[in-house]
Design a protein around this motif. Sequence first.
Motif, PDB file in Angstrom:
ATOM      1  N   SER A   1       0.940  -1.065   0.117  1.00 52.56           N
ATOM      2  CA  SER A   1      -0.085  -0.078   0.036  1.00 52.56           C
ATOM      3  C   SER A   1       0.661   1.333   0.017  1.00 52.56           C
ATOM      4  N   LEU A   2       0.514   2.251  -0.747  1.00 49.18           N
ATOM      5  CA  LEU A   2       1.039   3.456  -0.777  1.00 49.18           C
ATOM      6  C   LEU A   2       1.252   4.116   0.759  1.00 49.18           C
ATOM      7  N   GLU A   3       0.360   3.788   1.607  1.00 51.01           N
ATOM      8  CA  GLU A   3       0.604   4.385   2.897  1.00 51.01           C
ATOM      9  C   GLU A   3       1.763   4.058   3.806  1.00 51.01           C
ATOM     10  N   GLU A   4       2.258   2.594   3.533  1.00 52.19           N
ATOM     11  CA  GLU A   4       3.222   2.030   4.018  1.00 52.19           C
ATOM     12  C   GLU A   4       4.607   2.908   4.034  1.00 52.19           C
ATOM     13  N   PHE A   5       4.541   3.551   2.643  1.00 45.89           N
ATOM     14  CA  PHE A   5       5.876   4.217   2.157  1.00 45.89           C
ATOM     15  C   PHE A   5       5.803   6.019   2.688  1.00 45.89           C
ATOM     16  N   ILE A   6       4.695   6.151   3.315  1.00 47.64           N
ATOM     17  CA  ILE A   6       4.783   7.611   3.805  1.00 47.64           C
ATOM     18  C   ILE A   6       5.832   7.663   4.808  1.00 47.64           C
ATOM     19  N   PRO A   7       6.826   8.358   4.562  1.00 45.75           N
ATOM     20  CA  PRO A   7       7.835   8.752   5.637  1.00 45.75           C
ATOM     21  C   PRO A   7       7.183   9.409   6.940  1.00 45.75           C
ATOM     22  N   THR A   8       7.523   9.066   8.134  1.00 46.06           N
ATOM     23  CA  THR A   8       6.904   9.506   9.362  1.00 46.06           C
ATOM     24  C   THR A   8       7.924  10.555  10.010  1.00 46.06           C
ATOM     25  N   SER A   9       9.049  10.515   9.439  1.00 46.33           N
ATOM     26  CA  SER A   9       9.865  11.601   9.883  1.00 46.33           C
ATOM     27  C   SER A   9      10.857  12.471   9.014  1.00 46.33           C
ATOM     28  N   ASP A  10      11.323  13.535   9.128  1.00 47.62           N
ATOM     29  CA  ASP A  10      12.340  14.158   8.303  1.00 47.62           C
ATOM     30  C   ASP A  10      13.541  13.202   8.087  1.00 47.62           C
ATOM     31  N   GLY A  11      13.898  12.413   8.891  1.00 47.37           N
ATOM     32  CA  GLY A  11      15.019  11.465   8.691  1.00 47.37           C
ATOM     33  C   GLY A  11      14.644  10.452   7.321  1.00 47.37           C
ATOM     34  N   GLU A  12      13.419   9.896   7.653  1.00 46.24           N
ATOM     35  CA  GLU A  12      12.964   9.086   6.614  1.00 46.24           C
ATOM     36  C   GLU A  12      12.824   9.598   5.371  1.00 46.24           C
ATOM     37  N   PHE A  13      12.303  10.864   5.144  1.00 44.58           N
ATOM     38  CA  PHE A  13      12.364  11.611   3.877  1.00 44.58           C
ATOM     39  C   PHE A  13      13.725  11.799   3.359  1.00 44.58           C
ATOM     40  N   ARG A  14      14.663  11.769   4.122  1.00 43.79           N
ATOM     41  CA  ARG A  14      15.788  12.319   3.404  1.00 43.79           C
ATOM     42  C   ARG A  14      16.895  10.994   3.582  1.00 43.79           C
ATOM     43  N   LEU A  15      16.451   9.764   3.646  1.00 45.14           N
ATOM     44  CA  LEU A  15      17.394   8.687   3.551  1.00 45.14           C
ATOM     45  C   LEU A  15      17.997   8.634   2.236  1.00 45.14           C
ATOM     46  N   GLN A  16      19.317   8.456   2.122  1.00 39.93           N
ATOM     47  CA  GLN A  16      19.834   8.574   0.842  1.00 39.93           C
ATOM     48  C   GLN A  16      20.411   7.190   0.408  1.00 39.93           C
ATOM     49  N   ILE A  17      20.503   6.946  -1.227  1.00 44.46           N
ATOM     50  CA  ILE A  17      21.381   6.048  -1.395  1.00 44.46           C
ATOM     51  C   ILE A  17      22.348   6.466  -1.859  1.00 44.46           C
ATOM     52  N   PRO A  18      23.668   6.128  -1.315  1.00 41.87           N
ATOM     53  CA  PRO A  18      25.091   6.755  -1.198  1.00 41.87           C
ATOM     54  C   PRO A  18      25.632   6.641  -2.575  1.00 41.87           C
ATOM     55  N   ILE A  19      25.328   7.240  -3.599  1.00 48.38           N
ATOM     56  CA  ILE A  19      25.977   7.063  -4.951  1.00 48.38           C
ATOM     57  C   ILE A  19      26.578   8.522  -5.310  1.00 48.38           C
ATOM     58  N   GLU A  20      26.322   9.626  -4.727  1.00 40.08           N
ATOM     59  CA  GLU A  20      26.991  10.797  -4.896  1.00 40.08           C
ATOM     60  C   GLU A  20      27.954  10.919  -5.782  1.00 40.08           C
ATOM     61  N   GLY A  21      28.263  11.533  -6.631  1.00 35.44           N
ATOM     62  CA  GLY A  21      29.432  11.456  -7.320  1.00 35.44           C
ATOM     63  C   GLY A  21      29.964  10.467  -8.260  1.00 35.44           C
ATOM     64  N   LEU A  22      29.162   9.402  -8.168  1.00 37.43           N
ATOM     65  CA  LEU A  22      29.449   8.116  -9.009  1.00 37.43           C
ATOM     66  C   LEU A  22      28.784   7.937 -10.082  1.00 37.43           C
ATOM     67  N   THR A  23      29.132   7.421 -11.122  1.00 32.61           N
ATOM     68  CA  THR A  23      28.328   6.884 -12.297  1.00 32.61           C
ATOM     69  C   THR A  23      27.204   5.981 -11.620  1.00 32.61           C
ATOM     70  N   PRO A  24      26.196   5.451 -12.431  1.00 31.52           N
ATOM     71  CA  PRO A  24      25.632   4.223 -11.877  1.00 31.52           C
ATOM     72  C   PRO A  24      26.506   3.119 -11.965  1.00 31.52           C
ATOM     73  N   GLU A  25      27.120   2.983 -12.985  1.00 30.33           N
ATOM     74  CA  GLU A  25      28.344   1.784 -13.189  1.00 30.33           C
ATOM     75  C   GLU A  25      29.303   1.668 -12.087  1.00 30.33           C
ATOM     76  N   GLN A  26      29.604   2.975 -11.839  1.00 37.19           N
ATOM     77  CA  GLN A  26      30.802   2.892 -10.680  1.00 37.19           C
ATOM     78  C   GLN A  26      30.083   2.609  -9.541  1.00 37.19           C
ATOM     79  N   ALA A  27      28.744   3.147  -9.052  1.00 40.19           N
ATOM     80  CA  ALA A  27      28.203   2.671  -7.871  1.00 40.19           C
ATOM     81  C   ALA A  27      28.104   1.307  -7.782  1.00 40.19           C
ATOM     82  N   LEU A  28      27.726   0.707  -8.904  1.00 44.23           N
ATOM     83  CA  LEU A  28      27.363  -0.945  -8.914  1.00 44.23           C
ATOM     84  C   LEU A  28      28.588  -1.743  -8.904  1.00 44.23           C
ATOM     85  N   GLU A  29      29.899  -1.149  -9.199  1.00 46.66           N
ATOM     86  CA  GLU A  29      30.872  -2.092  -8.728  1.00 46.66           C
ATOM     87  C   GLU A  29      30.934  -2.328  -7.338  1.00 46.66           C
TER      88      GLU A  29
END
Lengths: 204, 103
Positions: A90-118
């Motif tokens: 359900s969509l409801e289960e994906f509603i963030p309940t805190s600022d922290g949840e909104f701002r969870l990041q996938i740490p691939i900043e500065g990397l190309t997708p190929e580099q990240a997936l290495e």
Amino acid sequence: MPVTPFAKTPEAFDKLYREHVDLVYRYAYRLCGDMESANDLVQETFLNAFRGMNAFRGEAQVSTWLYTIASRAAMRLRRKRKGAPERELSLEEFIPTSDGEFRLQIPIEGLTPEQALENKELREALDQAINKLPKKYRIALVLRDMEGLSAKESAGIMGLSERAVKSRLHRARLFVRRELSGTGVTQEHSRSDAKGWRPRRSGS
Amino acid sequence: MTKKKPPRRQIASPPSHPHQPGEGRCLDILRQLSAYIDDELAEDICAELRRHVGACPNCEEFIASLRDTVTLCRHHHPPPLSSQDRARLRRNILQAWKPEGPR
């Protein structure tokens, strides 16, 4: 391009197999997440295709026909060892309940997708996240975001409306995003930090 | 081909209008995010969403991570089928098919 209906001969099978086994295997692997199950699904798909060859009229592309057979076979195959139980997301289960949840990041900043997936850990985390998806959502994600098919093509393969495909795809993306987002990972994480990243172990 | 990914905008300040659980238009916005990143939204809805996202660092970050998710999926390739497995699978399929074959 219109396709001539196949004759049900070993030669016809060989042609079909030779030209499409890589596509079917790639799709099967993405759906199953491991080689052994993918091989089972490839066999099941080609067997079913071969048995149904006479019924194929060439109205769709051969690849679309094979995607359809593989998707149906995947829905039938029993889960082996891993994977999530079938359930509705359900969509409801994906509603963030805190600022922290909104701002969870996938740490691939500065990397190309190929580099990240290495990064093996990130790759494995992505595999695990996709494997945890209930099948009907996983099929939508794999067809659209991994195989690169359109919503219309995916809808035809899944026997759904485009709207339903988009809805499943959206929930699947939200699910994978949540699984991939590491707890406490922030914008400040550097490229080298990302390489040492550990996936969040979700209880969901 | 490796393409350099542009750096994501840094979020330095705390959100000016943070979402509160159960309040605001979270669900409305959440519902439309895939259509937004796929460029499938009607122009007026897209503009409205863009206005909101521009004023809401939380949503901006959420969308960035959703985009990253899709990007990773698009670039994630399984290992190729080995020639041994290709031959073995073909043999297995033909063997399994034979009993009901034409010959």
